[in-house]
Write an enzyme that holds these catalytic residues in place. Structure first.
Site, PDB file in Angstrom:
ATOM      1  N   LEU A  46       0.858  -1.183   0.000  1.00  0.00           N
ATOM      2  CA  LEU A  46       0.000   0.000   0.000  1.00  0.00           C
ATOM      3  C   LEU A  46       0.894   1.233   0.000  1.00  0.00           C
ATOM      4  O   LEU A  46       1.905   1.267   0.714  1.00  0.00           O
ATOM      5  CB  LEU A  46      -0.890   0.027   1.245  1.00  0.00           C
ATOM      6  CG  LEU A  46      -2.148  -0.846   1.256  1.00  0.00           C
ATOM      7  CD1 LEU A  46      -2.823  -0.762   2.617  1.00  0.00           C
ATOM      8  CD2 LEU A  46      -3.120  -0.428   0.164  1.00  0.00           C
ATOM      9  N   ASP A  47       0.518   2.254  -0.776  1.00  0.00           N
ATOM     10  CA  ASP A  47       1.254   3.513  -0.749  1.00  0.00           C
ATOM     11  C   ASP A  47       1.270   4.072   0.674  1.00  0.00           C
ATOM     12  O   ASP A  47       0.341   3.814   1.459  1.00  0.00           O
ATOM     13  CB  ASP A  47       0.607   4.538  -1.686  1.00  0.00           C
ATOM     14  CG  ASP A  47       0.800   4.198  -3.152  1.00  0.00           C
ATOM     15  OD1 ASP A  47       1.740   3.443  -3.469  1.00  0.00           O
ATOM     16  OD2 ASP A  47       0.015   4.683  -3.984  1.00  0.00           O
ATOM     17  N   PRO A  48       2.292   4.855   1.031  1.00  0.00           N
ATOM     18  CA  PRO A  48       2.375   5.389   2.399  1.00  0.00           C
ATOM     19  C   PRO A  48       1.121   6.108   2.869  1.00  0.00           C
ATOM     20  O   PRO A  48       0.719   5.962   4.027  1.00  0.00           O
ATOM     21  CB  PRO A  48       3.575   6.344   2.328  1.00  0.00           C
ATOM     22  CG  PRO A  48       4.453   5.745   1.283  1.00  0.00           C
ATOM     23  CD  PRO A  48       3.512   5.187   0.246  1.00  0.00           C
ATOM     24  N   ALA A  50      -1.932   5.626   1.793  1.00  0.00           N
ATOM     25  CA  ALA A  50      -3.111   4.764   1.733  1.00  0.00           C
ATOM     26  C   ALA A  50      -3.338   4.099   3.089  1.00  0.00           C
ATOM     27  O   ALA A  50      -2.412   3.926   3.881  1.00  0.00           O
ATOM     28  CB  ALA A  50      -2.933   3.699   0.660  1.00  0.00           C
TER      29      ALA A  50
END
Length: 301
Positions: A46-48, A50
């Protein structure tokens, strides 16, 4: 002589509700420390910024990570209409704007073009490798790259809310390798108004959902406490999408040594990938052939 890795021989899954601001790697490292585990990994970055479901595998469960990574997963995300950014999310610089705003029906009609087998170009700021280097590193240096489109299966993409003219809330179920930021960018382009993601939450991934997921505050509070072990889910959950065959004790010994062995199977065809269990515990994953399982991964308890 190889150094022995420190930590407990503990195997299973810990399901985390990741907060914004932490990388997936940081979450894994914190969980490994809290569980005092020898080995840990996660099933899908997951992106930071997100939030939502991050399934962390410990010990032998790391061998089941590919089956979760390949499974369907669902996201809820909010798109800001009228602006494009260089990162395709709210962290980036606005590079284009439009006063055009689509109606709800316009959005619903456009979404149909993003369902099924589609081709998707990852964002410039992404972890895909270009000539051996991560795209985001080159993008940070101001380089604009030609990134090849990649196939993606989108099971479902729905408009679930429209708080205002500038904002659309969507829910997507997709396969492996999907970039929600690319969906927002390409949807904005299809609607002629630009778009980028302002928030993203993963709702479920394969057999895991947010019901009973731990927050990072809870992980820290229970760190290195036996009470944390009670939240560990069995290794076998990661194999939920594969058929199961059973094996007697003598076959389990052969399988754990990497050798084909006789198994009891029902509804499994020649060449199917499946997992063998003895008394409900995973022994190996492999291919079923003429009454035998030919192991490709074995689990050591």
């Amino acid at each position: 002589m190889a150094r022995k890795r420190k930590g407990r021989d503990i195997s299973g899954w810990l399901v985390i509700d990741k907060p914004a601001g932490l990388t997936s790697t940081a979450v894994v490292n914190k969980v490994r420390w809290a569980m005092q585990a020898k080995k840990a990994g996660h099933a899908g970055t997951l992106d930071p910024e997100a939030t939502g479901l991050l399934a962390v595998a410990l010990g032998e469960a790391t061998k089941t990570v590919p089956y979760i990574t390949d499974a369907l997963k669902a996201y809820e995300f909010t798109v800001r209409l009228g602006q494009s950014t260089n990162t395709d999310d709210a962290e980036g610089e606005v590079i284009a704007q439009s006063d055009a705003r689509p109606t709800d029906d316009d959005i619903k009609d456009a979404l149909s073009g993003f369902v099924g087998d589609i081709m998707q170009v990852p964002p410039q700021f992404s972890a895909v490798k270009i000539d051996g280097e991560r795209a985001y590193k080159r993008a940070r240096d101001g380089e604009e790259m030609e990134i090849e489109a990649r196939p993606l299966w989108v099971e479902e993409l729905l408009l679930t809310d429209r708080p205002d003219a500038d904002t659309a809330v969507l829910e997507m179920t997709c396969g492996k390798g999907g970039y929600v930021r690319s969906i927002a960018r390409d949807l904005g382009a299809a609607l002629g108004c630009h778009g980028h993601v302002v928030s993203l939450r993963r709702l479920w991934s394969g057999p895991f959902d947010l019901d009973g997921a731990l927050t990072m505050d809870e992980v820290e509070k229970l760190a290195q406490d036996p009470a944390l072990d009670a939240h560990l889910r069995p290794l076998e959950v990661g194999l939920a999408d594969l058929p199961c065959v059973t094996c007697p004790a003598e076959s389990a010994v052969r399988l754990r040594n990497g050798n084909p062995a006789l198994v009891l199977a029902s509804g499994v065809e020649y060449g199917d990938e499946c997992w063998a269990a003895m008394d409900g515990e995973a022994v190996a994953v492999g291919r079923y052939k003429s009454g035998e399982l030919h192991p490709s991964r074995v689990f050591v308890r």
